[in-house]
Design an enzyme around this catalytic site. Structure first.
Site, PDB file in Angstrom:
ATOM      1  N   HIS A   1       2.584   7.153   2.113  1.00 46.82           N
ATOM      2  CA  HIS A   1       2.839   5.717   2.265  1.00 46.82           C
ATOM      3  C   HIS A   1       2.713   5.073   0.893  1.00 46.82           C
ATOM      4  CE1 HIS A   1       2.643   2.114   5.131  1.00 46.82           C
ATOM      5  NE2 HIS A   1       2.610   1.593   3.918  1.00 46.82           N
TER       6      HIS A   1
ATOM      7  N   HIS B   1       5.120   2.411  -1.538  1.00 48.82           N
ATOM      8  CA  HIS B   1       6.337   1.609  -1.699  1.00 48.82           C
ATOM      9  C   HIS B   1       6.786   1.621  -3.157  1.00 48.82           C
ATOM     10  CE1 HIS B   1       6.445  -0.266   2.325  1.00 48.82           C
ATOM     11  NE2 HIS B   1       5.135  -0.128   2.283  1.00 48.82           N
TER      12      HIS B   1
ATOM     13  N   ASP C   1       8.757  -0.399  -4.820  1.00 53.23           N
ATOM     14  CA  ASP C   1       8.682  -1.694  -5.495  1.00 53.23           C
ATOM     15  C   ASP C   1       7.248  -2.125  -5.754  1.00 53.23           C
ATOM     16  OD1 ASP C   1       9.610  -2.211  -2.390  1.00 53.23           O
ATOM     17  OD2 ASP C   1       7.935  -3.481  -2.961  1.00 53.23           O
TER      18      ASP C   1
ATOM     19  N   GLY D   1       7.320  -5.078   7.170  1.00 51.82           N
ATOM     20  CA  GLY D   1       7.448  -6.523   7.224  1.00 51.82           C
ATOM     21  C   GLY D   1       6.422  -7.143   8.149  1.00 51.82           C
TER      22      GLY D   1
ATOM     23  N   HIS E   1       5.374   0.758  10.359  1.00 49.35           N
ATOM     24  CA  HIS E   1       4.199  -0.039  10.049  1.00 49.35           C
ATOM     25  C   HIS E   1       3.725  -0.703  11.346  1.00 49.35           C
ATOM     26  CE1 HIS E   1       5.701   0.397   5.956  1.00 49.35           C
ATOM     27  NE2 HIS E   1       4.646  -0.249   5.477  1.00 49.35           N
TER      28      HIS E   1
ATOM     29  N   GLU F   1      -1.624  -3.358  11.267  1.00 53.23           N
ATOM     30  CA  GLU F   1      -2.244  -3.873  10.045  1.00 53.23           C
ATOM     31  C   GLU F   1      -2.377  -5.385  10.163  1.00 53.23           C
ATOM     32  OE1 GLU F   1      -1.524  -4.054   5.211  1.00 53.23           O
ATOM     33  OE2 GLU F   1       0.150  -3.696   6.560  1.00 53.23           O
TER      34      GLU F   1
ATOM     35  N   ASP G   1      -0.103   2.709  -0.697  1.00 56.21           N
ATOM     36  CA  ASP G   1       0.669   1.536  -0.285  1.00 56.21           C
ATOM     37  C   ASP G   1       1.472   0.965  -1.458  1.00 56.21           C
ATOM     38  OD1 ASP G   1       1.727  -0.374   1.424  1.00 56.21           O
ATOM     39  OD2 ASP G   1       0.036  -1.745   1.178  1.00 56.21           O
TER      40      ASP G   1
END
Length: 373
Positions: free
Chosen positions: A18, A20, A22, A178, A205, A208, A297
């Site tokens: 996991h 990302h 970006d 998202g 996801h 959370e 993350d």
């Protein structure tokens, strides 16, 4: 046993499921891109100040992925996407990662005219460059992509189809991310069902920013193979003062079915999901033998790495190399590559890497006259 040194943790093989793209761009690269763009609100003149600004700007919002926006605005060309992907592989390899699944949301990189397919191709090109560079320095790393659809948008079917089309070129699964509140995973059930019909892999996801209902929908309606974040599964576990635990039906199902949990402890701390690492349920879930994995993350936005994640948990909960190996093998077992490939990495890379480090650690302690245990 003495606490684990940072260099020891950095050397052992690690797996991240996991991460990302970006959220892990090098701050120096971002500063350069921001200066070139000119019209940006980012404080691009000082990389250290930029890193602090990003960490502060995203700490409250990043679990909804709104905090990634200033970064994504700069990642809108094939050249830039290839560059940041290659650099991400460089950084993961330097951190001792031997297998990574990196998340990319193609729909968020089309503002300058790229098609989603061009976005994926550009990132895959960067992954190949980074892996080749790592091999030159004697480090083996395997990196695959997960294509993410944003749950507040309406492109999930397109992204799911794109993931399936690129399945033999380096994409290993489909993801939905998202804001959870108001955007349940079942809004995208058609895309999830399509991925399952194609015998492909699905991670969502869930659990959370919202609670058990989000996890339940992800598992029982959408058919998720893994759960991204999912820290709120602890809401279905009652832990008594003597340490015994009673699992609710959902938690018991997830544990019994060995559904992997992509936990991101430092991210959860920064976004306020937990108040302290001591309160993070990773230890409860580990003790109860859920299929727990530890992840980053967003490396830049959360100012973390796999080494820092493991070091923080080792300092907080007293984890040893045996515990870190358990998390790592869990992650490799849960990866979306083929069974034989998973076993090969576990038996040829991960287990020997931890065994060698354990032997070196005991030998060094012996010669220092210390108790290695």
């Amino acid at each position: 046993m003495a606490s684990l040194a940072l260099d020891t943790i950095r050397r052992v093989p690690k797996v991240v499921l996991h991460d990302h793209l970006d959220g892990g761009v090098r701050v120096e690269t971002l500063a350069e891109l921001a200066r070139e763009a000119g019209d940006t609100d980012l404080p691009a003149d000082d990389p250290e100040r930029l890193a602090a600004w990003l960490a502060g700007a995203t700490s409250a919002a990043s679990h909804d992925h709104g905090g990634h926006d200033p970064v994504i605005e700069l990642l809108q060309s094939e050249q830039v996407l290839t560059r940041v992907a290659a650099e991400a592989v460089d950084d993961l390899a330097a951190d001792g990662v031997v297998y990574a699944e990196v998340k990319i949301a193609p729909e968020r990189h089309t503002a300058a005219g790229l098609t989603p397919a061009q976005v994926v191709a550009a990132v895959l090109a960067g992954v190949r460059v980074g892996a080749a560079r790592a091999r030159l320095f004697g480090h083996r790393i395997e990196v695959r992509l997960l294509l993410t659809a944003m749950r507040q948008a309406a492109h999930s079917m397109e992204i799911a189809d794109l993931a399936v089309r690129f399945r033999h070129q380096g994409v290993v699964g489909f993801d939905i991310a998202g804001p959870e509140h108001g955007y349940p995973p079942t809004r995208h059930i058609s895309a999830c069902e399509y991925v399952k019909r194609e015998n492909f892999h699905l991670t969502l996801h869930a659990g959370e920013g919202f609670g058990l209902s989000s996890i339940w929908e992800a598992i029982q309606w959408c058919g998720a193979d893994r759960l991204g974040q999912s820290v709120r599964i602890v809401d279905d576990i009652a832990v008594a003062e003597d340490g015994t635990a009673k699992l609710g039906d959902l938690a018991a199902y997830i544990r019994d079915r060995r559904v992997p949990l992509e936990l991101c402890p430092i991210s959860n701390l920064r976004t306020g999901v937990v108040r302290s690492l001591e309160e993070h349920p990773v230890e409860v879930l580990r003790r109860l033998r859920f299929r727990v994995t530890v992840n980053t993350d967003a490396r830049l936005l959360n100012q973390t790495s796999m080494t820092r994640e493991f070091a923080a948990l080792a300092d907080t909960f007293g984890y040893t190399l045996t515990d870190l190996r358990w998390f790592t093998v869990n992650a490799m077992k849960s990866a979306f590559i083929g069974h034989d490939d998973r076993l090969e990495l576990i038996n040829s890379v991960i287990k020997p890497g931890y065994a060698a480090e354990s032997v070196d650690r005991v030998r060094a302690a012996f010669f220092r006259g210390e108790d290695p245990w």
